[in-house]
Design a protein around this motif. Structure first.
Motif, mmCIF file in Angstrom:
data_model
loop_
_atom_site.group_PDB
_atom_site.id
_atom_site.type_symbol
_atom_site.label_atom_id
_atom_site.label_comp_id
_atom_site.label_asym_id
_atom_site.label_seq_id
_atom_site.Cartn_x
_atom_site.Cartn_y
_atom_site.Cartn_z
ATOM 1 N N GLU A 43 -13.483 3.653 12.703
ATOM 2 C CA GLU A 43 -13.484 2.859 11.460
ATOM 3 C C GLU A 43 -12.326 1.724 11.622
ATOM 4 O O GLU A 43 -12.556 0.930 12.313
ATOM 5 N N ARG A 44 -11.203 2.219 11.161
ATOM 6 C CA ARG A 44 -9.937 1.417 11.294
ATOM 7 C C ARG A 44 -8.845 2.171 11.093
ATOM 8 O O ARG A 44 -8.888 3.196 10.382
ATOM 9 N N PRO A 45 -7.790 1.779 11.547
ATOM 10 C CA PRO A 45 -6.638 2.557 11.319
ATOM 11 C C PRO A 45 -5.996 2.571 9.903
ATOM 12 O O PRO A 45 -6.216 1.583 9.131
ATOM 13 N N GLY A 46 -5.906 4.183 9.409
ATOM 14 C CA GLY A 46 -5.359 4.172 7.911
ATOM 15 C C GLY A 46 -6.907 4.243 7.198
ATOM 16 O O GLY A 46 -6.718 4.579 5.892
ATOM 17 N N SER A 47 -8.040 4.450 7.813
ATOM 18 C CA SER A 47 -9.571 4.660 7.265
ATOM 19 C C SER A 47 -9.517 6.029 6.440
ATOM 20 O O SER A 47 -8.894 7.018 6.959
ATOM 21 N N PRO A 48 -9.914 5.949 5.294
ATOM 22 C CA PRO A 48 -9.974 7.436 4.727
ATOM 23 C C PRO A 48 -10.746 8.392 5.381
ATOM 24 O O PRO A 48 -10.286 9.688 5.151
ATOM 25 N N TRP A 49 -11.521 7.948 6.434
ATOM 26 C CA TRP A 49 -12.199 9.186 7.229
ATOM 27 C C TRP A 49 -11.353 9.742 8.100
ATOM 28 O O TRP A 49 -11.609 11.202 8.702
ATOM 29 N N MET A 50 -10.171 9.339 8.235
ATOM 30 C CA MET A 50 -9.133 9.969 9.133
ATOM 31 C C MET A 50 -8.924 11.575 8.639
ATOM 32 O O MET A 50 -8.479 12.474 9.070
ATOM 33 N N ILE A 51 -9.296 11.762 7.187
ATOM 34 C CA ILE A 51 -9.098 12.799 6.755
ATOM 35 C C ILE A 51 -9.993 13.999 7.178
ATOM 36 O O ILE A 51 -9.639 15.343 7.256
ATOM 37 N N VAL A 52 -11.071 13.454 7.867
ATOM 38 C CA VAL A 52 -11.826 14.546 8.393
ATOM 39 C C VAL A 52 -10.988 15.128 9.736
ATOM 40 O O VAL A 52 -11.015 16.536 9.909
ATOM 41 N N GLY A 53 -10.343 14.233 10.579
ATOM 42 C CA GLY A 53 -9.667 14.811 11.378
ATOM 43 C C GLY A 53 -8.373 15.807 10.807
ATOM 44 O O GLY A 53 -8.066 16.681 11.640
ATOM 45 N N TRP A 54 -7.769 15.328 9.821
ATOM 46 C CA TRP A 54 -6.693 16.153 9.224
ATOM 47 C C TRP A 54 -7.148 17.539 8.907
ATOM 48 O O TRP A 54 -6.524 18.414 8.923
#
Ligand code: PHE
Length: 453
Positions: free
Chosen positions: A84-95
Motif C-alpha cells: 500500500e503505502r507507509p502509514g497505511s491502515p492495512w499495516m494493522i494486519v501486521g500488528w
C-alpha cells in the motif's frame, strides 16, 4: 531508516521453505490439541468438517499470506507499507500478527516446557515401574511446581532464541531440515506400533466413520478456529516466512504442500493416540490431559513402553520448537527490517520479553491458580483465548478481505495464474477468499462474543 535496502537472505531452496513452513504449522496444535478436540467431538464427522475447513478456509488464506509476504518482501508490518503505502491502515494486519505471535510464544513455551520435562523423566527412567495412578499424578506434581515449570519454559525459550539467532537460512532452515524428518520418522514408528496393537482398528473406525448426529454447532466453530491455529494463520508467520521466498516460487503448490503435510501429521498423531487409548479401553474424549496424563500410562503398558514414551515426548518437543521459532521470527523480522536492529539484539531481547510475559502463564497452574481476574480465567487461559479465539481469526479475516477485495485482482492473476488452467483456479480461490472464508470467520468471531447465545 529501514533495513529494506539490505539484500534479503532467502531460503536456500523451496523445499527448505516448505519444511520450515510445515514446521511452523505442525506443532502442539497437531499432536496435543487436534487429538483431544477430535475425541471430544466424537471422531469421524468432526474430522470431515475439519478437512473441509482446511481446504475451503485455511488453504485460501494461507495462499493469500504467502502472496503478501512474497510481494512485500519485508516483515509482516512492512509488507503492507510496500504493497500500500507507509502509514497505511492495512499495516494493522501486521500488528495483529506481531501481537498474536508474541503472546502465543509466551504461553506456548510453558506447555512446550512440560514436554522437555517429560523427555527428561522418560530418559532418566523416572516413569518406569510406576503405577498408572502415580504416572497420572506426575503431571500434577510437575505443573504445581513453579520453579520446575519456569525452568523448562526458560530452557525452551533459550533453544528458540538460539535457532533464530542463526538467521533464516543457517538457523531456521537448517534446523527444520533435521527436526521435520526426525518428527516424521518418530511419528511413523509410534503410528506403526499403535496400529498393530488391538486398538488400531477401533481407532481407524473412530476417525473415519462419520456419525453426523454427533456433530454440534460448537464442533463446526471449533473446526474453523483450529484450522487457523494449526496452519499458523493470522499471526504474521506465513507472511514473514514467504518474504524470504524467491520471486518465481509457485505459491499455490507451496500452500498445498504445507497444508497436506500439516493435515497428514495431525491425522497420524490422532490415530496413534486413539489406538493407544483404545488398546487400554479408555475413552478418547478425556480432554487436554490426554497427552500428558493418559498417554504415558498407556504407552508404558506396551512392550518397550519407556522407549516409546521417550520417543513421543521428543516428538512433541521437536514439533513445538519448529513452531516457536516461527513465532519469534515475526517480531525479530519486524525489528530487523523496520528498526534496523541487529538480529542478535532483536532475538535476545524479544526472547527475554516473551519469557517474562510467559511467567504469569507458568504460575497460572500453581501459585496463581486461583487468581482469575480475566472474566474468571487465569492469565494462561486469558492469553490462549485472546490469541486462538480472537487475534488469529481477526488477522486471517483481514488478510482475506485485503487480498480478496482490496488488492487489485489483476495483480493476483499476474502472480498466480499464467496459463488458462491456472486462471480458473485463481478464480475459485478468489471466490473462497472473498465470500466463504470471511463469512466463516465472522460467524466464529460473533459466536465467541456470545452473539448467538
Ligand atoms: N501451528 C502451530 C501449532 O499447530 C501454532 C502456531 C500458530 C504457530 C500461529 C505459529 C503461529 O502448534
Amino acid at each position: 531508516m529501514n533495513g529494506s535496502n539490505r539484500p534479503r537472505v532467502l531460503w536456500a531452496s523451496r523445499f527448505g521453505f516448505v519444511l520450515a513452513a510445515a514446521g511452523s504449522a505442525i506443532g502442539l496444535g497437531n499432536i496435543w490439541k487436534f487429538p483431544y478436540i477430535t475425541g471430544q467431538h466424537g471422531g469421524g464427522a468432526f474430522v470431515l468438517v475439519y478437512l473441509a475447513c482446511i481446504a475451503l478456509v485455511g488453504v485460501p488464506i494461507l495462499m493469500a499470506e504467502l502472496l503478501i509476504g512474497r510481494q512485500g518482501r519485508r516483515d509482516a508490518v512492512g509488507c503492507f507499507a510496500v504493497l500500500e503505502r507507509p502509514g497505511s491502515p492495512w499495516m494493522i494486519v501486521g500488528w495483529v500478527g506481531v501481537a498474536a505471535s508474541f503472546i502465543l510464544l509466551s504461553f506456548y513455551a510453558v506447555v512446550a516446557g512440560w514436554s522437555f520435562d517429560y523427555v527428561v523423566m522418560a530418559a532418566s527412567g523416572a516413569l518406569r515401574g510406576r503405577s498408572p495412578v502415580e504416572i497420572e499424578g506426575l503431571f500434577g506434581v510437575l505443573v504445581s511446581s513453579p520453579g520446575r515449570v519456569i525452568f523448562w519454559q526458560g530452557v525452551f525459550v533459550v533453544a528458540t532464541v538460539a535457532i533464530v539467532l542463526g538467521g533464516v537460512r543457517d538457523g531456521i532452515e537448517r534446523c527444520s531440515r533435521i527436526l521435520m524428518p526426525a518428527l516424521f520418522i518418530l511419528l511413523l514408528v509410534l503410528f506403526g506400533r499403535g496400529l498393530m496393537s488391538s486398538g488400531g482398528v477401533p481407532a481407524l473406525r473412530f476417525m473415519f466413520q462419520a456419525d453426523f448426529s454427533a456433530l454440534t454447532p460448537q464442533a463446526l466453530l471449533d473446526a474453523v478456529g483450529h484450522a487457523f491455529f494449526t496452519l499458523s494463520l493470522g499471526a504474521g508467520t506465513m507472511i514473514t516466512y514467504a518474504s524470504y521466498l524467491d520471486p518465481e516460487a509457485d505459491l499455490g503448490g507451496l500452500a498445498l504442500r504445507i497444508a497436506l503435510l500439516d493435515t497428514l501429521m495431525a491425522l497420524l498423531a490422532a490415530l496413534t493416540i486413539f489406538s493407544v487409548a483404545f488398546t487400554a479401553g479408555i475413552e478418547p474424549g478425556s480432554g487436554p490431559g490426554l497427552v500428558f496424563q493418559t498417554l504415558p500410562i498407556l504407552l508404558l503398558e506396551l512392550p518397550f513402553g519407556s522407549v516409546l514414551a521417550l520417543l513421543f515426548f521428543l516428538l512433541l518437543a521437536f514439533a513445538a520448537l519448529s513452531s516457536s521459532i516461527s513465532m519469534l521470527e515475526v517480531t525479530v523480522a519486524y525489528l530487523v527490517d523496520e528498526k534496523s536492529w541487529p538480529r542478535w539484539r532483536a532475538a535476545g531481547l524479544v526472547g527475554i520479553a516473551a519469557f517474562l510475559v510467559g511467567v504469569p502463564s507458568a504460575l497460572s497452574f500453581n501459585l496463581w491458580q486461583d487468581f482469575k481476574p480475566f472474566f474468571g480465567r487465569t492469565f494462561f487461559e486469558a492469553c490462549d483465548l485472546l490469541v486462538s479465539s480472537y487475534l488469529l481469526p481477526l488477522g486471517g479475516l483481514l488478510v482475506a478481505i485485503y487480498i480478496g477485495w482490496v488488492w487489485p485482482r489483476r495483480h493476483s492473476l499476474a502472480e498466480l495464474g499464467a496459463g488458462r488452467q491456472q486462471q480458473r483456479w485463481v478464480h475459485s480461490w478468489q471466490l473462497l477468499l472473498r465470500y466463504v472464508a470471511p463469512a466463516a470467520v465472522i460467524i466464529v468471531l460473533l459466536n465467541q462474543m456470545g452473539v448467538f447465545r
